[in-house]
Design a protein around this motif. Structure first.
Motif: not given
Length: 211
Positions: A76-78, A85-87, A94-95, A100-101
């Motif tokens: 799981w990564q940035a 990729n999480h609320p 920016p994102r 998917r991450g």
């Protein structure tokens, strides 16, 4: 009928380690069972994902030094901007919505090697403006004989300056223990490859996190 007050007197259900067929349930295609339309895999990116493409790989060793050949590995990564990729990631900036991450794979049954094709994450902003974390990837391992999944972090050898500022790495007082979280870059490889071997026990035991 059991009332809430009686719950304190009930014995705890016995725990159990992951069985020998855990990989069949979680990565069936690798185990030879093509039963799902969409298989979760080790490729975390598509053509639209931004950032430096890398490959991370390694092996998992038990306390005797033997290679574990049927473990499950998740990451799981940035993204390359340092965003997840999480609320819950509400940091400014920016994102990369195409990234998917997250990825899942298993160790190769012959060689014991696991690998992911991904991108190198960016530095992650800490809350309350307290600087940034070094680029890293969260790694989770489960296998037979492991009661609870083991969580660790993969940092990058060629990010020495950022690693030196990272508050999590600095919590590890012994420098030799910090080295267990550093993935080494393979020189001369055709692609940007980093090797991260994980030792479950022994003199070279990887640092794991209690979360």
């Amino acid at each position: 009928m059991i009332v809430p007050d009686a719950l304190g007197y009930l014995p705890e259900t016995p725990s159990q380690t992951a069985g020998p067929f855990v990989h069949i349930g979680l990565i069936p295609r690798q185990a030879g069972f093509d039963i799902f339309e969409n298989n979760l895999g080790s490729i975390t990116l598509g053509s639209e994902v931004q950032g430096q493409r890398i490959r991370i790989e390694g092996r998992i060793f038990d306390g005797t030094g033997a290679v574990i050949r049927d473990a499950l590995v998740e990451i799981w990564q940035a993204d390359s901007f340092g965003r997840f990729n999480h609320p819950a990631d509400d940091a400014a900036g920016p994102r990369d919505t195409a990234f998917r991450g997250w990825g899942r794979t298993g160790t190769d049954f012959e060689t014991g090697t696991w690998s992911f094709a991904t991108i190198k994450p960016g530095r992650i902003a800490r809350r309350h403006g307290e600087g940034r974390l070094a680029p890293h990837i969260l790694v989770w391992i489960v296998a037979r004989g492991i009661n609870l999944g083991l969580l660790t972090r993969l940092y990058f050898e060629d990010e020495a300056a950022a690693n030196g500022e990272d508050p999590v790495l600095r919590l590890i007082e012994q420098p030799e223990r910090r080295k267990t979280l550093i993935a080494r870059r393979v020189s001369g490889a055709a692609e940007n490859t980093y090797v991260f071997d994980i030792h479950l026990q022994g003199a070279e035991e990887t640092v794991f996190f209690d979360v």
